[in-house]
Structures are given as C-alpha cells and as structure tokens.
Design an enzyme around this catalytic site. Structure first.
Site, PDB file in Angstrom:
ATOM      1  N   HIS A  91       0.815  -1.223   0.000  1.00  0.00           N
ATOM      2  CA  HIS A  91       0.000   0.000   0.000  1.00  0.00           C
ATOM      3  C   HIS A  91       0.843   1.265   0.000  1.00  0.00           C
ATOM      4  CE1 HIS A  91      -3.384  -2.638   1.896  1.00  0.00           C
ATOM      5  NE2 HIS A  91      -3.268  -2.822   0.599  1.00  0.00           N
ATOM      6  N   CYS A 120       5.131  12.325  -7.416  1.00  0.00           N
ATOM      7  CA  CYS A 120       4.350  13.095  -8.383  1.00  0.00           C
ATOM      8  C   CYS A 120       3.499  12.119  -9.191  1.00  0.00           C
ATOM      9  CB  CYS A 120       5.298  13.863  -9.301  1.00  0.00           C
ATOM     10  SG  CYS A 120       4.409  14.608 -10.686  1.00  0.00           S
ATOM     11  N   ILE A 155       1.061  -8.245  20.039  1.00  0.00           N
ATOM     12  CA  ILE A 155       2.168  -8.563  19.122  1.00  0.00           C
ATOM     13  C   ILE A 155       3.529  -8.353  19.786  1.00  0.00           C
ATOM     14  CG2 ILE A 155       3.304  -7.771  17.003  1.00  0.00           C
ATOM     15  CD1 ILE A 155       0.313  -7.147  16.062  1.00  0.00           C
TER      16      ILE A 155
HETATM   17  P1  NAD Z   1      -6.528  -2.879  10.501  1.00  0.00           P
HETATM   18  O1  NAD Z   1      -6.551  -1.589  11.249  1.00  0.00           O
HETATM   19  O2  NAD Z   1      -7.671  -3.233   9.639  1.00  0.00           O
HETATM   20  O3  NAD Z   1      -6.328  -4.059  11.531  1.00  0.00           O
HETATM   21  C1  NAD Z   1      -5.345  -4.032  12.529  1.00  0.00           C
HETATM   22  C2  NAD Z   1      -5.436  -5.358  13.244  1.00  0.00           C
HETATM   23  O4  NAD Z   1      -4.385  -5.437  14.182  1.00  0.00           O
HETATM   24  C3  NAD Z   1      -6.742  -5.538  13.998  1.00  0.00           C
HETATM   25  O5  NAD Z   1      -7.269  -6.810  13.653  1.00  0.00           O
HETATM   26  C4  NAD Z   1      -6.358  -5.444  15.484  1.00  0.00           C
HETATM   27  O6  NAD Z   1      -7.099  -6.353  16.261  1.00  0.00           O
HETATM   28  C5  NAD Z   1      -4.911  -5.861  15.442  1.00  0.00           C
HETATM   29  N1  NAD Z   1      -4.072  -5.221  16.456  1.00  0.00           N
HETATM   30  C6  NAD Z   1      -3.893  -3.890  16.665  1.00  0.00           C
HETATM   31  N2  NAD Z   1      -2.945  -3.676  17.591  1.00  0.00           N
HETATM   32  C7  NAD Z   1      -2.535  -4.914  18.014  1.00  0.00           C
HETATM   33  C8  NAD Z   1      -1.580  -5.356  18.968  1.00  0.00           C
HETATM   34  N3  NAD Z   1      -0.843  -4.489  19.674  1.00  0.00           N
HETATM   35  N4  NAD Z   1      -1.421  -6.682  19.156  1.00  0.00           N
HETATM   36  C9  NAD Z   1      -2.182  -7.571  18.457  1.00  0.00           C
HETATM   37  N5  NAD Z   1      -3.084  -7.211  17.504  1.00  0.00           N
HETATM   38  C10 NAD Z   1      -3.245  -5.889  17.291  1.00  0.00           C
HETATM   39  O7  NAD Z   1      -5.154  -2.923   9.712  1.00  0.00           O
HETATM   40  P2  NAD Z   1      -4.768  -3.652   8.356  1.00  0.00           P
HETATM   41  O8  NAD Z   1      -5.330  -5.025   8.316  1.00  0.00           O
HETATM   42  O9  NAD Z   1      -3.289  -3.476   8.244  1.00  0.00           O
HETATM   43  O10 NAD Z   1      -5.501  -2.829   7.207  1.00  0.00           O
HETATM   44  C11 NAD Z   1      -5.590  -1.430   7.255  1.00  0.00           C
HETATM   45  C12 NAD Z   1      -4.903  -0.676   6.130  1.00  0.00           C
HETATM   46  O11 NAD Z   1      -4.649   0.601   6.690  1.00  0.00           O
HETATM   47  C13 NAD Z   1      -3.549  -1.195   5.783  1.00  0.00           C
HETATM   48  O12 NAD Z   1      -3.613  -1.750   4.564  1.00  0.00           O
HETATM   49  C14 NAD Z   1      -2.627   0.028   5.761  1.00  0.00           C
HETATM   50  O13 NAD Z   1      -2.431   0.459   4.446  1.00  0.00           O
HETATM   51  C15 NAD Z   1      -3.364   1.110   6.448  1.00  0.00           C
HETATM   52  N6  NAD Z   1      -2.837   1.569   7.740  1.00  0.00           N
HETATM   53  C16 NAD Z   1      -1.502   1.543   7.972  1.00  0.00           C
HETATM   54  C17 NAD Z   1      -1.000   1.972   9.180  1.00  0.00           C
HETATM   55  C18 NAD Z   1       0.497   1.935   9.383  1.00  0.00           C
HETATM   56  O14 NAD Z   1       1.238   2.012   8.403  1.00  0.00           O
HETATM   57  N7  NAD Z   1       0.981   1.788  10.613  1.00  0.00           N
HETATM   58  C19 NAD Z   1      -1.861   2.409  10.189  1.00  0.00           C
HETATM   59  C20 NAD Z   1      -3.254   2.418   9.921  1.00  0.00           C
HETATM   60  C21 NAD Z   1      -3.716   1.991   8.686  1.00  0.00           C
END
Ligand code: NAD
Length: 254
Positions: A127, A135, A244
């Site tokens: 992503h 750009c 995690i």
């Molecule tokens: P999501 O927010 O949909 O899911 C996050 C998952 O992680 C949840 O199921 C939650 O239960 C779990 N989780 C959160 N903190 C945790 C912890 N400390 N220990 C265990 N489990 C934990 O995220 P996704 O599936 O990555 O999809 C969201 C999209 O949003 C991604 O594709 C990404 O592009 C973007 N995003 C990225 C970031 C980042 O780069 N850090 C942050 C937010 C969203």
C-alpha cells in the site's frame, strides 16, 4: 482444527513452528505499529473512526479533497514522525538478518520495517509509503518537509517542479491501482513460504488478504497473530491471540 488455544500453549506451538521453518514469510498490518503510537484503522479509536478515507478519484478531481488529504497527513505527522520500530518490527528484521526470511510483506505505510534495519528490497510494500510523496505525473519523489512548508505558507500544496503534476503521499488510496510489481513479488513469496505469519492485520483488505490463503494452499503453515479474531482464524494452522509486542519480544535480538 483446535487452533484457538490458550496463549501459553499457542506461543509454545508458534516457537516450535518457527524452529522448524526454512522460509518464514511475515505479513504485517497496522497492528504491528500500534505499540509505536500509530493507531490502526479498525480498532476503537482507530483512524477510520476519526476520518472517512479520501478516494483516489476525489483526490484527483477536487482541490479541496487534496488540501484535506494533506491537512490530515500533517496532523498525523505527530504520530508518524515520533514512531520508532517496535518489538514486532525488530523480531521480523532479525528473521531476515538471520537468513530465515527473504523479506517481509507489509500493508503498512509507516516505513518502520526499514527503520528497524531492513533494506528496500527486503520490504514489499503493498500500500505504498506515507513518509514521502511522489508526483502523479512523472513519478518523481519529493520530501514532505518541503511540501508542508509551501502548504502552510500558501494554503495549497505545491505542484511538481519538474512536470507540474499533482503531488500525493506515496500511498495507495482506495480506487488507486495497486503496485503490480509489489503484488507479484508478494505472491511469489507467499508461494515460497513454509511458514506464513499474518501479524496484526484484520485480513479484510483485498487483495492483500488473499495472500495467507495462497501461502497455505501452496503448502505453508499459516499462523495468525492478532489480539482479536479474524475471518481466517478457522482456516489457520495456529492462531495466537495476544499482543504482538509481547509475543514477539522473545525473538528480538539486542
Ligand atoms: P486494521 O486496522 O484493519 O487491523 C489491525 C489489526 O491489528 C486488527 O485486527 C487489530 O485487532 C490488530 N491489532 C492492533 N494492535 C494490536 C496489537 N498491539 N497486538 C495484536 N493485535 C493488534 O489494519 P490492516 O489489516 O493493516 O488494514 C488497514 C490498512 O490501513 C492497511 O492496509 C494500511 O495500508 C493502512 N494503515 C496503515 C498503518 C500503518 O502504516 N501503521 C496504520 C493504519 C492503517
């Protein structure tokens, strides 16, 4: 399948699988970065509960949406700019450095796998990356500090100095074409894995969420590490329902 064990026996089983694996492929989502101060999308208080995402088409069509996208990005800089790799990022980097894993596949855009020591070729970003801009016209890279300076002085983001194209963070928005080379590499890795570990992903964002099934169909063991249930839990060989950082801490090398 008996895959939802208590945390201690799940961690023991995970340790055993890691010990035997020859090709570990970690697949990470926003959950690996929450302990670093970056909220995920779907947990309570996550980014989606605060803001509806801006689609790629809206970004292209509407100058106000572009201003809003940049406003949000600079608000997020407080969290993104201060974030340092967590225990999960460091454990994953260790597996790569030890030659146990060829690369990590990530849905994240925060650059924290690279900051944990991995090279660009060792992080497959599905992503994109929000720590710089590109750009949309010529693909040139631009740094955010310069864009922010112009935005705050003029109220509008600058155009690309080379081609006058629109500048956008180097992320993939809803409706924006996925990076095909990254997707192809991710699929090859998923096929090559003998242990595929989905870490902190809600496994609902497609096509990324198809990779765990691809890996398992091609013979890998599938482990899901998440504090909540995911739609693939029944399909996995092992589900570790825990934090995690706590679960991966024992794999961090100092
Ligand atoms: P999501 O927010 O949909 O899911 C996050 C998952 O992680 C949840 O199921 C939650 O239960 C779990 N989780 C959160 N903190 C945790 C912890 N400390 N220990 C265990 N489990 C934990 O995220 P996704 O599936 O990555 O999809 C969201 C999209 O949003 C991604 O594709 C990404 O592009 C973007 N995003 C990225 C970031 C980042 O780069 N850090 C942050 C937010 C969203």
């Amino acid at each position: 399948m008996g895959n939802d064990r208590d945390l201690k026996s799940a961690r023991d089983a995970f340790r055993g699988m890691l010990g035997k694996a020859r090709c570990i492929v970690p697949f990470t989502g926003a959950g690996i970065s929450t302990e670093c101060g970056i909220p995920d999308f779907r947990s309570p208080g996550g980014l989606w509960s605060l803001n509806q995402p801006i689609s790629f088409q809206d970004f292209l069509d509407n100058p106000e949406m572009r201003r809003e996208a940049w406003r949000r990005r600079f608000v997020m800089e407080t969290a993104f700019g201060a974030a340092r790799p967590g225990r999960g990022h460091r454990a994953v980097a260790g597996w790569v450095r030890q030659g146990r894993s060829p690369a990590v596949i990530t849905q994240n855009i925060d650059n924290l796998h690279q900051e944990a020591g991995l090279g660009a070729g060792e992080v497959i970003e599905l992503h994109g990356n929000t720590t710089y801009a590109t750009c949309l016209g010529c693909g040139a890279r631009h740094e955010l500090a310069w864009i922010r300076g112009v935005f705050e002085a003029a109220g509008d983001p600058p155009a690309c100095p080379w081609c006058r194209g629109l500048l956008k963070t180097a992320t993939i928005s809803f409706g924006q074409p996925m990076p095909q080379a990254a997707l192809q590499r991710a699929a090859l890795l998923a096929r090559a894995a003998d242990l595929f570990i989905a870490i902190g992903s809600s496994l609902v964002v497609h096509p990324a969420a198809e990779l765990p099934a691809l890996a398992k169909d091609e013979g890998a063991l599938l482990v899901i590490l998440n504090r909540e249930a995911t739609p693939l839990d029944d399909f996995a060989d092992l589900v570790v329902h825990g934090e995690i950082g706590d679960v991966l801490d024992e794999y961090v090398q100092n």
